[in-house]
Design a protein around this motif. Structure first.
Motif, PDB file in Angstrom:
ATOM      1  N   GLY A 145      19.955  85.985  25.119  1.00 18.46           N
ATOM      2  CA  GLY A 145      21.246  86.310  24.265  1.00 18.46           C
ATOM      3  C   GLY A 145      21.174  86.122  23.040  1.00 18.46           C
ATOM      4  N   ALA A 146      20.428  84.944  22.525  1.00 19.67           N
ATOM      5  CA  ALA A 146      20.604  84.669  21.206  1.00 19.67           C
ATOM      6  C   ALA A 146      19.430  85.595  20.555  1.00 19.67           C
ATOM      7  CB  ALA A 146      19.742  83.376  21.074  1.00 19.67           C
ATOM      8  N   LEU A 147      18.455  86.063  21.172  1.00 19.42           N
ATOM      9  CA  LEU A 147      17.549  87.131  20.851  1.00 19.42           C
ATOM     10  C   LEU A 147      18.309  88.230  20.513  1.00 19.42           C
ATOM     11  CD1 LEU A 147      14.152  86.595  22.525  1.00 19.42           C
ATOM     12  CD2 LEU A 147      14.561  86.551  20.059  1.00 19.42           C
ATOM     13  N   SER A 148      19.197  88.683  21.375  1.00 19.28           N
ATOM     14  CA  SER A 148      19.882  90.084  21.342  1.00 19.28           C
ATOM     15  C   SER A 148      20.722  89.949  20.300  1.00 19.28           C
ATOM     16  CB  SER A 148      20.686  90.489  22.738  1.00 19.28           C
ATOM     17  OG  SER A 148      19.569  90.596  23.578  1.00 19.28           O
ATOM     18  N   ALA A 149      21.484  88.884  19.940  1.00 18.27           N
ATOM     19  CA  ALA A 149      22.419  88.697  19.056  1.00 18.27           C
ATOM     20  C   ALA A 149      22.011  88.679  17.713  1.00 18.27           C
ATOM     21  CB  ALA A 149      23.137  87.379  19.205  1.00 18.27           C
ATOM     22  N   ARG A 150      20.748  88.220  17.590  1.00 18.93           N
ATOM     23  CA  ARG A 150      19.982  88.041  16.297  1.00 18.93           C
ATOM     24  C   ARG A 150      19.753  89.716  15.955  1.00 18.93           C
ATOM     25  NH1 ARG A 150      15.327  87.991  13.278  1.00 18.93           N
ATOM     26  NH2 ARG A 150      15.048  86.078  11.619  1.00 18.93           N
ATOM     27  N   MET A 151      19.151  90.193  16.993  1.00 20.19           N
ATOM     28  CA  MET A 151      18.517  91.828  16.708  1.00 20.19           C
ATOM     29  C   MET A 151      19.781  92.695  16.422  1.00 20.19           C
ATOM     30  SD  MET A 151      15.342  91.574  17.192  1.00 20.19           S
ATOM     31  CE  MET A 151      15.130  93.314  16.841  1.00 20.19           C
ATOM     32  N   ALA A 152      20.925  92.290  16.831  1.00 16.78           N
ATOM     33  CA  ALA A 152      22.052  93.204  16.437  1.00 16.78           C
ATOM     34  C   ALA A 152      22.602  93.100  14.987  1.00 16.78           C
ATOM     35  CB  ALA A 152      23.441  92.861  17.334  1.00 16.78           C
ATOM     36  N   LEU A 153      22.071  92.049  14.369  1.00 13.14           N
ATOM     37  CA  LEU A 153      22.271  91.864  12.929  1.00 13.14           C
ATOM     38  C   LEU A 153      21.734  92.707  12.036  1.00 13.14           C
ATOM     39  CD1 LEU A 153      21.628  87.789  12.574  1.00 13.14           C
ATOM     40  CD2 LEU A 153      24.011  89.114  12.774  1.00 13.14           C
ATOM     41  N   PRO A 154      22.398  93.425  11.012  1.00 13.04           N
ATOM     42  CA  PRO A 154      21.873  94.305  10.079  1.00 13.04           C
ATOM     43  C   PRO A 154      20.718  93.758   9.270  1.00 13.04           C
ATOM     44  CG  PRO A 154      24.264  94.174   9.782  1.00 13.04           C
ATOM     45  CD  PRO A 154      23.975  93.060  10.794  1.00 13.04           C
ATOM     46  N   GLY A 155      19.704  94.495   9.153  1.00 16.27           N
ATOM     47  CA  GLY A 155      18.585  94.224   8.314  1.00 16.27           C
ATOM     48  C   GLY A 155      17.525  93.520   8.967  1.00 16.27           C
ATOM     49  N   VAL A 156      17.716  92.970  10.187  1.00 17.02           N
ATOM     50  CA  VAL A 156      16.746  91.973  10.939  1.00 17.02           C
ATOM     51  C   VAL A 156      15.549  92.872  11.253  1.00 17.02           C
ATOM     52  CG1 VAL A 156      16.338  90.811  12.862  1.00 17.02           C
ATOM     53  CG2 VAL A 156      18.654  90.500  11.800  1.00 17.02           C
ATOM     54  N   PRO A 157      14.446  92.336  10.940  1.00 15.63           N
ATOM     55  CA  PRO A 157      13.149  93.141  11.199  1.00 15.63           C
ATOM     56  C   PRO A 157      13.121  93.398  12.810  1.00 15.63           C
ATOM     57  CG  PRO A 157      12.695  91.375   9.768  1.00 15.63           C
ATOM     58  CD  PRO A 157      14.060  91.283   9.943  1.00 15.63           C
ATOM     59  N   GLY A 158      12.714  94.403  13.261  1.00 16.56           N
ATOM     60  CA  GLY A 158      12.437  94.954  14.563  1.00 16.56           C
ATOM     61  C   GLY A 158      13.663  95.420  15.118  1.00 16.56           C
ATOM     62  N   SER A 159      14.904  95.313  14.502  1.00 16.24           N
ATOM     63  CA  SER A 159      15.939  95.857  14.759  1.00 16.24           C
ATOM     64  C   SER A 159      16.037  97.421  14.865  1.00 16.24           C
ATOM     65  CB  SER A 159      17.337  95.033  14.262  1.00 16.24           C
ATOM     66  OG  SER A 159      18.559  95.839  14.807  1.00 16.24           O
ATOM     67  N   GLU A 160      16.792  98.126  15.764  1.00 15.72           N
ATOM     68  CA  GLU A 160      16.720  99.410  15.544  1.00 15.72           C
ATOM     69  C   GLU A 160      18.032  99.751  14.760  1.00 15.72           C
ATOM     70  OE1 GLU A 160      15.338 101.879  18.801  1.00 15.72           O
ATOM     71  OE2 GLU A 160      14.468 100.398  19.574  1.00 15.72           O
ATOM     72  N   THR A 161      18.908  98.785  14.639  1.00 16.07           N
ATOM     73  CA  THR A 161      20.058  99.129  13.814  1.00 16.07           C
ATOM     74  C   THR A 161      19.714  99.234  12.483  1.00 16.07           C
ATOM     75  OG1 THR A 161      21.192  97.890  15.595  1.00 16.07           O
ATOM     76  CG2 THR A 161      22.423  98.353  13.289  1.00 16.07           C
ATOM     77  N   LEU A 218      18.829  78.718  30.742  1.00 13.50           N
ATOM     78  CA  LEU A 218      18.282  78.612  29.420  1.00 13.50           C
ATOM     79  C   LEU A 218      17.681  79.785  29.035  1.00 13.50           C
ATOM     80  CD1 LEU A 218      16.837  74.866  29.533  1.00 13.50           C
ATOM     81  CD2 LEU A 218      19.014  75.712  28.277  1.00 13.50           C
ATOM     82  N   LEU A 219      16.906  80.474  30.087  1.00 12.83           N
ATOM     83  CA  LEU A 219      16.224  81.781  29.647  1.00 12.83           C
ATOM     84  C   LEU A 219      17.200  83.118  29.267  1.00 12.83           C
ATOM     85  CD1 LEU A 219      13.413  83.159  29.111  1.00 12.83           C
ATOM     86  CD2 LEU A 219      13.282  83.683  31.549  1.00 12.83           C
ATOM     87  N   THR A 220      18.497  83.034  29.999  1.00 13.33           N
ATOM     88  CA  THR A 220      19.670  83.803  29.720  1.00 13.33           C
ATOM     89  C   THR A 220      20.199  83.552  28.411  1.00 13.33           C
ATOM     90  OG1 THR A 220      19.820  83.990  32.063  1.00 13.33           O
ATOM     91  CG2 THR A 220      21.463  84.726  30.725  1.00 13.33           C
ATOM     92  N   ARG A 221      20.290  82.296  28.164  1.00  7.27           N
ATOM     93  CA  ARG A 221      20.780  82.019  26.601  1.00  7.27           C
ATOM     94  C   ARG A 221      20.064  82.311  25.799  1.00  7.27           C
ATOM     95  NH1 ARG A 221      22.403  75.641  25.327  1.00  7.27           N
ATOM     96  NH2 ARG A 221      22.875  75.930  23.268  1.00  7.27           N
ATOM     97  N   PHE A 222      18.636  82.130  25.846  1.00  3.09           N
ATOM     98  CA  PHE A 222      17.467  82.460  24.882  1.00  3.09           C
ATOM     99  C   PHE A 222      17.579  84.115  24.633  1.00  3.09           C
ATOM    100  CE2 PHE A 222      13.298  83.127  23.493  1.00  3.09           C
ATOM    101  CZ  PHE A 222      12.991  82.386  22.419  1.00  3.09           C
TER     102      PHE A 222
END
Length: 167
Positions: free
Chosen positions: A147-163, A141-145
């Motif tokens: 992974g979901a955080l990483s996927a969200r951070m990869a979205l353009p315009g997400v606050p905190g993302s370095e993309t 579950l922690l790995t899945r969580f």
């Protein structure tokens, strides 16, 4: 898509967000560094960089940054003290002498294993009363969580993302 905050389990989601916040604070306070003399002896950034180089092998700054989901300038800044202390070797790329390749040094590999061992001991201690199935479920579950955080951070315009946001 259903808005999970209105599904009726807002109490559960409140508990989840609170427990994640407490976990983040405690993890940062203790660095989950391990036990004994090794405890708190390696910061999170160094551990993650050394671990990535160990798992994926030598690579350039850009590749390392991309694999970690962070900016190249951040990797350059974080790897400098690791090079200075001999944990990482900086060499020229075999095909392009202008490019730099980062590699875990033998000293870095030994230090990483020392820290990993100490952290394994801490995880064993913290979950000593857990059944093996509980440890496995928590890890899954922690790995899945994460992974979901990483996927969200990869979205353009997400606050905190370095993309940077797409134009």
């Amino acid at each position: 898509m259903t808005d999970l905050t209105t599904v009726g389990d807002s109490g559960l989601l409140d508990t989840l967000q609170h427990e994640v916040a407490v976990f983040a604070r405690r993890a940062e306070q203790t660095r989950l560094g391990g036990v004994g003399q090794v405890r708190n002896s390696m910061d999170r950034a160094a551990y993650l960089l050394l671990n990535r180089l160990d798992k994926e092998g030598p690579m350039g700054v850009k590749a390392l940054a991309a694999s970690m989901g962070i900016d190249s300038s951040t990797v350059t800044r974080q790897v400098a003290p690791l090079v200075d202390t001999g944990l990482v070797k900086r060499t020229s790329h075999p095909e392009d002498g202008r490019a730099v390749v980062l590699q875990l040094s033998p000293r870095g590999a030994a230090r990483l294993e020392e820290v990993r061992s100490s952290r394994r001991q801490l995880m064993a201690e913290l979950t000593r009363d857990w059944a093996p199935e509980e440890r496995e479920a928590f890890c899954t579950l922690l790995t899945r969580f994460n992974g979901a955080l990483s996927a969200r951070m990869a979205l353009p315009g997400v606050p905190g993302s370095e993309t940077p946001p797409a134009s």
